[in-house]
Design an enzyme around this catalytic site. Structure first.
Site, short mmCIF file in Angstrom:
data_model
loop_
_atom_site.label_atom_id
_atom_site.label_comp_id
_atom_site.label_asym_id
_atom_site.label_seq_id
_atom_site.Cartn_x
_atom_site.Cartn_y
_atom_site.Cartn_z
N ASN A 175 0.83 -1.20 0.00
CA ASN A 175 0.00 0.00 0.00
C ASN A 175 0.86 1.25 0.00
O ASN A 175 1.80 1.38 0.78
CB ASN A 175 -0.92 -0.01 1.23
CG ASN A 175 -1.77 1.25 1.32
OD1 ASN A 175 -1.59 2.07 2.20
ND2 ASN A 175 -2.68 1.41 0.38
N TRP A 176 0.53 2.18 -0.91
CA TRP A 176 1.15 3.50 -0.96
C TRP A 176 0.09 4.52 -0.56
O TRP A 176 -0.99 4.55 -1.16
CB TRP A 176 1.65 3.79 -2.38
CG TRP A 176 2.80 2.93 -2.83
CD1 TRP A 176 3.27 1.81 -2.24
CD2 TRP A 176 3.62 3.14 -3.99
NE1 TRP A 176 4.33 1.29 -2.95
CE2 TRP A 176 4.57 2.09 -4.03
CE3 TRP A 176 3.65 4.10 -4.99
CZ2 TRP A 176 5.53 1.98 -5.04
CZ3 TRP A 176 4.61 4.01 -5.99
CH2 TRP A 176 5.54 2.97 -6.02
N THR A 179 -0.32 10.13 4.80
CA THR A 179 -0.84 10.52 6.11
C THR A 179 0.26 11.32 6.80
O THR A 179 1.45 11.13 6.52
CB THR A 179 -1.27 9.30 6.95
OG1 THR A 179 -1.97 9.74 8.12
CG2 THR A 179 -0.08 8.45 7.38
N ARG A 180 -0.12 12.20 7.69
CA ARG A 180 0.83 13.16 8.25
C ARG A 180 1.78 12.51 9.26
O ARG A 180 1.46 11.49 9.87
CB ARG A 180 0.06 14.30 8.91
CG ARG A 180 -0.58 13.90 10.24
CD ARG A 180 -1.57 14.93 10.71
NE ARG A 180 -1.87 14.77 12.13
CZ ARG A 180 -2.94 15.29 12.73
NH1 ARG A 180 -3.82 15.99 12.02
NH2 ARG A 180 -3.14 15.12 14.02
N ASP A 198 -6.09 2.10 5.05
CA ASP A 198 -5.31 0.93 4.63
C ASP A 198 -4.06 0.74 5.47
O ASP A 198 -3.72 -0.39 5.85
CB ASP A 198 -4.93 1.06 3.16
CG ASP A 198 -6.13 0.91 2.23
OD1 ASP A 198 -7.19 0.46 2.71
OD2 ASP A 198 -6.01 1.24 1.04
N GLU A 239 -1.11 0.21 -5.60
CA GLU A 239 -1.15 1.51 -6.28
C GLU A 239 -0.24 1.55 -7.50
O GLU A 239 -0.53 2.27 -8.47
CB GLU A 239 -0.77 2.63 -5.30
CG GLU A 239 -1.88 3.09 -4.39
CD GLU A 239 -2.19 2.11 -3.25
OE1 GLU A 239 -3.22 2.28 -2.58
OE2 GLU A 239 -1.38 1.18 -3.04
N GLU A 288 -5.92 20.97 10.05
CA GLU A 288 -6.12 19.94 9.03
C GLU A 288 -6.91 20.46 7.83
O GLU A 288 -7.25 21.64 7.74
CB GLU A 288 -6.83 18.72 9.64
CG GLU A 288 -5.87 17.59 10.04
CD GLU A 288 -5.32 16.83 8.84
OE1 GLU A 288 -5.62 17.20 7.68
OE2 GLU A 288 -4.56 15.86 9.07
#
Length: 508
Positions: A175-176, A179-180, A198, A239, A288
């Site tokens: 998974n690519w 997220t911060r 994910d 991805e 955010e």
């Protein structure tokens, strides 16, 4: 002297992307020293809010790039542009389109790629990202010019536009994603791992095995790769396969130094190591994508341990200064979600022509444009149609992020917020054209989900607002005319006015 990268498109190479932005008059290189403590963030926020050129920062106050400085920073990599005719130019360039592409062009390009064959990645022995290497105690994240981008942030968010790579323990799913992450100490970052996303699903698999999760964080990846990393494609889909369908070229990857993950060969910089299943640290708050920040609201989050850094010469770290629209959360995440929703609806046989996320809605409104000719063939009525559509979208992977759907006819352009507001105001009858759902959860980052009135049963409600008249589901008769220049006057009058516009004294 040319390099193999010179033959790559903007979608395949960040450096080619920047060359094309420069040709588009949409890039400014800032050689003056700027302070990573708030000044960088303030400049980028003003860039978003004025739709100015993307800034490439070359030098930072108190840092020597040859030593502690290490990298340059690219701001607003997928921000909007004020260059005439190129408002979505950076988004378009990221996907291999000309800078004049429209929102519809962009969504249809992504949707069309769904039907193209995927190409397997090409594994290389080395690549530009392997030019320089740091290991163990050579690494000090606290000495880097990691920016504090908002005054109320809980720390320095180095990661806001990089790409995380993780895989399942059996290696069947890689998974690519985006997220911060905040700098935690000299050798680690800290950030949220949301169970429903994910990265959280895969993290739980490693936790169940009792092992830390192998991980890599890639900065300055091919622009098409970062776009797809923000797309909620189905689980167990890699991805890399979809990226190749967009670019028409296989991804070139190299193996990490300390684990068996493979990363883009021409990434600017890669941090690699493990995500601890037992160690946490305070993280946040952060202003955010919804445009709000709640000061002091830090949470314990997993620690991302950095065991090695590889990078190319003078690497570039793109960052997003999240907040009020429009920034990358909206131009990347919102666009890619809209494309996935369009695919889901069309695969299910719904007569949806186009889906768009108005940037002003901060990824919370999605507008679905209905083909009214096809709608007649469905032999349905408003409530039945909207309830089925709501269950389909809200029950899907992107639907978890989406609380509000607006259904419009094909006389409304979903990329034009003025038209969407007009349709909602004039055709959505309160309590009649609104259909609510409380069976589906929501991402907790939506402010009212965490800070609003909590539901006594079920989840926070989602809603489908139908901005169409009942007759549009029933017959082929248009029961109204539009009060506008095009709608209220014969063509010969329109032509006469257009022809004489300058003679009247107006600018032409």
């Amino acid at each position: 002297m040319s390099s193999p990268e010179d033959s790559k498109s903007a979608a395949e190479s960040l450096r080619q992307f920047l060359r094309e932005l420069e040709r588009d008059n949409d890039l400014v290189t800032i050689t003056k020293d700027v302070d990573p403590h708030l000044e960088v963030g303030a400049i980028i926020r003003k860039v978003y809010e004025t739709e100015a050129k993307a800034p490439l920062f070359e030098s930072f106050t108190g840092y020597d790039r040859g030593k502690s400085g290490l990298f340059r920073i690219l701001g607003a990599p997928v921000g909007l542009s004020s260059v005439a005719g190129q408002k979505l130019g950076r988004v378009a360039r990221s996907l291999g389109l000309p800078p004049t592409a429209t929102g519809r062009d962009i969504i249809l390009k992504i949707n069309d790629a769904k039907g193209r064959p995927a190409l397997p990645s090409v594994k290389l022995s080395t690549g530009p990202v392997k030019e320089y290497k740091l290991f163990g105690d050579e690494i000090d994240l606290t000495a880097l010019p990691a920016p504090l981008v908002h005054k109320d942030d809980g720390g320095k968010f180095l990661q806001s536009f990089g790409m995380h790579i993780v895989r399942t323990p059996d290696g069947k799913w890689v998974n690519w994603s985006i997220t911060r992450n905040m700098v935690n100490d000299a050798r680690s970052l800290v950030g949220p791992v949301i169970p429903k996303q994910d990265i959280g699903v895969i993290f739980q698999m490693w936790k169940d095995r009792g092992e830390d999760m192998p991980w890599a964080l890639c900065f300055g990846v091919p622009p098409a790769a970062i776009m797809v990393s923000g797309m909620p494609i189905p689980q167990w889909t890699n991805e890399t396969e979809f990226i190749s369908a967009i670019t028409g070229k296989p991804m070139e990857v190299v193996q990490c130094e300390t684990n068996d993950l493979w990363v883009p060969a021409n990434a600017e910089m890669v941090m690699e190591g493990v995500v601890s299943i037992s160690e946490t640290a305070p993280e946040g708050p952060m202003a955010e994508y919804h445009g709000l920040v709640f000061p002091g609201a830090a949470k314990q989050c997993p620690v991302f341990k950095v065991n090695a850094i590889t990078h190319r010469k003078d690497p570039i770290v793109p960052i997003s200064v999240t907040g009020r629209a429009t920034e990358e959360s909206h131009t990347l995440w919102g666009v890619m979600q809209a494309a996935e929703v369009l695919h889901i609806c069309q695969q299910a046989g719904f007569p949806v022509k186009m889906v768009w996320n108005p940037f002003e809605s901060h990824c919370l409104w999605f507008v679905l444009q209905i083909d009214r000719t096809q709608l007649k063939n469905c032999k349905t009525e408003m409530k039945e149609f909207c309830v089925k559509l709501g269950h389909l979208v809200f029950g899907s992977k992107p639907g978890w992020y989406i609380p509000k759907l607006y259904v419009v006819g094909d006389d409304i352009d979903p990329t034009d917020l003025n038209e969407v507001i007009w349709a909602e105001a004039t055709r959505c009858q309160p309590g009649v054209n609104e259909f609510f759902f409380d069976q589906y959860g929501n991402i907790p980052l939506i402010p009212y989900v965490t800070h609003g009135v909590q539901p006594t049963t079920g989840y926070h409600q989602k809603v489908v607002r139908c901005c169409m008249f009942p007759c549009e589901f029933e017959d082929d008769i248009v029961h109204w005319n539009v009060g506008s220049f095009r709608g209220s006057f014969p063509e010969d009058v329109q032509e006469k006015v257009n022809k004489n516009w300058g003679a009247y004294g107006f600018d032409v």
